[in-house]
Design an enzyme around this catalytic site. Structure first.
Site, short mmCIF file in Angstrom:
data_model
loop_
_atom_site.label_atom_id
_atom_site.label_comp_id
_atom_site.label_asym_id
_atom_site.label_seq_id
_atom_site.Cartn_x
_atom_site.Cartn_y
_atom_site.Cartn_z
N ASP A 97 -2.19 19.15 46.22
CA ASP A 97 -3.15 19.20 47.27
C ASP A 97 -3.83 18.96 48.31
O ASP A 97 -4.42 18.08 48.93
CB ASP A 97 -4.87 19.58 46.07
CG ASP A 97 -5.87 20.51 46.46
OD1 ASP A 97 -6.34 21.21 47.99
OD2 ASP A 97 -6.56 21.03 45.72
N TYR A 136 -11.08 18.54 42.82
CA TYR A 136 -12.43 19.29 42.65
C TYR A 136 -12.85 19.76 41.45
O TYR A 136 -12.27 19.23 40.67
CB TYR A 136 -12.05 20.49 43.59
CG TYR A 136 -12.63 22.06 43.37
CD1 TYR A 136 -13.95 21.72 43.84
CD2 TYR A 136 -11.76 23.25 42.94
CE1 TYR A 136 -14.64 22.83 43.96
CE2 TYR A 136 -13.07 24.13 42.72
CZ TYR A 136 -13.97 24.39 42.80
OH TYR A 136 -14.48 25.08 42.85
N LYS A 195 -10.68 27.58 53.17
CA LYS A 195 -11.73 25.69 53.94
C LYS A 195 -11.32 25.76 54.73
O LYS A 195 -11.76 26.72 56.10
CB LYS A 195 -11.22 24.74 52.37
CG LYS A 195 -11.67 24.85 51.56
CD LYS A 195 -12.75 25.16 51.13
CE LYS A 195 -13.46 25.16 49.88
NZ LYS A 195 -12.60 26.05 48.80
N ARG A 241 1.12 44.52 45.31
CA ARG A 241 0.51 43.48 44.59
C ARG A 241 2.09 42.31 44.68
O ARG A 241 2.21 41.17 44.97
CB ARG A 241 0.77 43.28 42.92
CG ARG A 241 0.66 42.42 41.78
CD ARG A 241 0.25 42.31 40.68
NE ARG A 241 0.50 43.37 39.64
CZ ARG A 241 1.93 43.87 39.75
NH1 ARG A 241 2.66 43.45 39.81
NH2 ARG A 241 1.80 45.38 38.59
#
Ligand code: P1T
Length: 380
Positions: A170, A98, A195, A46
């Site tokens: 973003d 978004y 993406k 992690r």
């Protein structure tokens, strides 16, 4: 190193064990210690994983940053940014964004006492008028999803610096091939790596890149403390995707231009949203801050008819009707019922996300085939 070299070599070194050219997929949750704390730099996956670290170095390199962080999704990356804030803090955010980001802000973080102002950001003076002593973050998407508005990152950065506020961008739609927000003064650049960075519609992932060491430390702390990290296999796939980002983007842009021009000349189409058109209201800003105009396009047909929009997306054969974007294959989407359904109708319609709006992610197939597909789906 120039950008096309960075996509392949940026932040990378051959694996120290056997000289593997690609970083191995270190599919391990933990690392042997000879004595408590006696390890080779990795304790628990992690916190760190060598495959993820290679990817995080690549993220930092292609965005001209210093520190990269990889997350389990784009939204997990944004979630980490908002966790820098505390109750009472305020965020000025793009109003066209978004739908999932809007949902995270309003349905999760408003509940923790963070206040969000959703506004059009084409005018930096307007953004500044929303700044008060509680404002801690300006959050911008550019191009915006799905209306393809362009926000002047440099102008926003001036406002942010003047008031000592963080500016996060973003950069999912543009990718660092087209624009590098940190160079324009942003503090944090974020990606849905699902993406264009991944590029093959086979991974869900998020990325953050920053330059400032203290900010990076706070974000690494949140990444480890909250734990929304991505696995080594996905890290490997996105690292591989990035190696062809520049050639894919070049073709996305070429095909995007051809498709946008085809749509703009179609008698049944009312309006095409694509920043490459001189008539686009922010075309000059796009020309100044982007290298090209990308492969994302939205459009509405004449009569603004919902049923007609649904008929068109159902009829497409090469464009697949699906959520997401930025893969090698062309996708179509109906924002009002899909990606932006979590934004109330009244709110989304203010920004132009009407029921008849169709969004295209133009892939890297042969442009003639894409245009023929649109021709048969739209009809004449
Ligand atoms: O899906 P995820 O990797 O969590 O990324 C969220 C996200 C963040 N920012 C932008 C600009 C995005 O477009 C997305 C995800 N968008 C879609 C799934 C979509 O089809 O628009």
């Amino acid at each position: 190193m120039k950008f096309n070299t960075k996509t392949i070599h940026g932040g990378q070194k051959h694996d120290p064990a056997y000289g593997a050219v690609m970083p191995p997929i270190y599919q391990t949750s933990t690392y042997a210690q000879s004595t408590p704390g006696g390890h080779k730099g990795f304790e628990y996956s992690r916190t760190h994983n060598p495959t993820r670290q290679a990817l995080e170095n690549a993220f930092a390199s292609i965005e001209n940053g210093t520190y990269g962080l990889a997350f389990a999704s784009g939204l997990a990356a944004i979630d980490a940014v908002i966790k820098l804030l505390k109750p009472g803090d305020e965020v000025i955010s793009t109003n066209d964004l978004y739908g999932g980001t809007y949902r995270l802000f309003t349905k999760v973080f408003e509940g923790f006492g963070v206040k969000f102002h959703f506004i059009g950001m084409e005018n930096a003076d307007k953004v500044e008028s929303y700044v008060n002593e509680n404002t801690k973050l300006i959050w911008a998407e550019t191009p915006t999803n799905p209306m393809m508005n362009i926000i002047d990152i440099k102008a926003l950065a001036e406002v942010a610096k003047k008031h000592n506020i963080l500016l996060g961008v973003d950069n999912t739609f543009a990718t660092p091939y087209l624009q590098q927000p940190l160079d324009l003064g942003a503090d944090i650049v974020m990606h849905s790596a699902t993406k264009y960075l991944g590029g093959h519609s086979d991974v869900v992932m998020g990325a953050l890149v920053v330059k400032d060491e203290a900010l990076a430390e706070r974000l690494y702390f949140i990444q480890n403390a909250s734990g929304a990290v991505c696995g080594p296999q996905d890290s490997f796939l996105v690292l591989r995707g990035i190696k062809t980002l520049h050639v894919r983007m070049q073709r996305h842009c070429e095909n995007g231009k051809k498709v946008a021009e085809y749509l703009a000349n179609h008698p049944k189409i009312e309006k095409v949203y694509w920043p490459g058109f001189e008539s686009h209201p922010n075309h000059e800003v796009a020309k100044a801050q982007m290298k090209d105009f990308g492969g994302m396009i939205s459009f509405v047909t004449k009569g603004n008819d919902y049923d007609e929009a649904i008929r068109i997306v159902e009829n497409m054969k090469i464009f697949t009707l699906a959520e997401s974007l930025g893969g090698v294959e062309s996708l179509s989407g109906h924002p009002a019922s899909m990606t932006h359904a979590s934004i109330p109708k009244e709110e989304r319609e203010k920004t132009g996300v009407v029921d008849a709006l169709i969004r295209l992610s133009v892939g890297i197939e042969d442009a003639d085939d894409l245009i023929a597909d649109l021709e048969q789906a739209i009809g004449s």
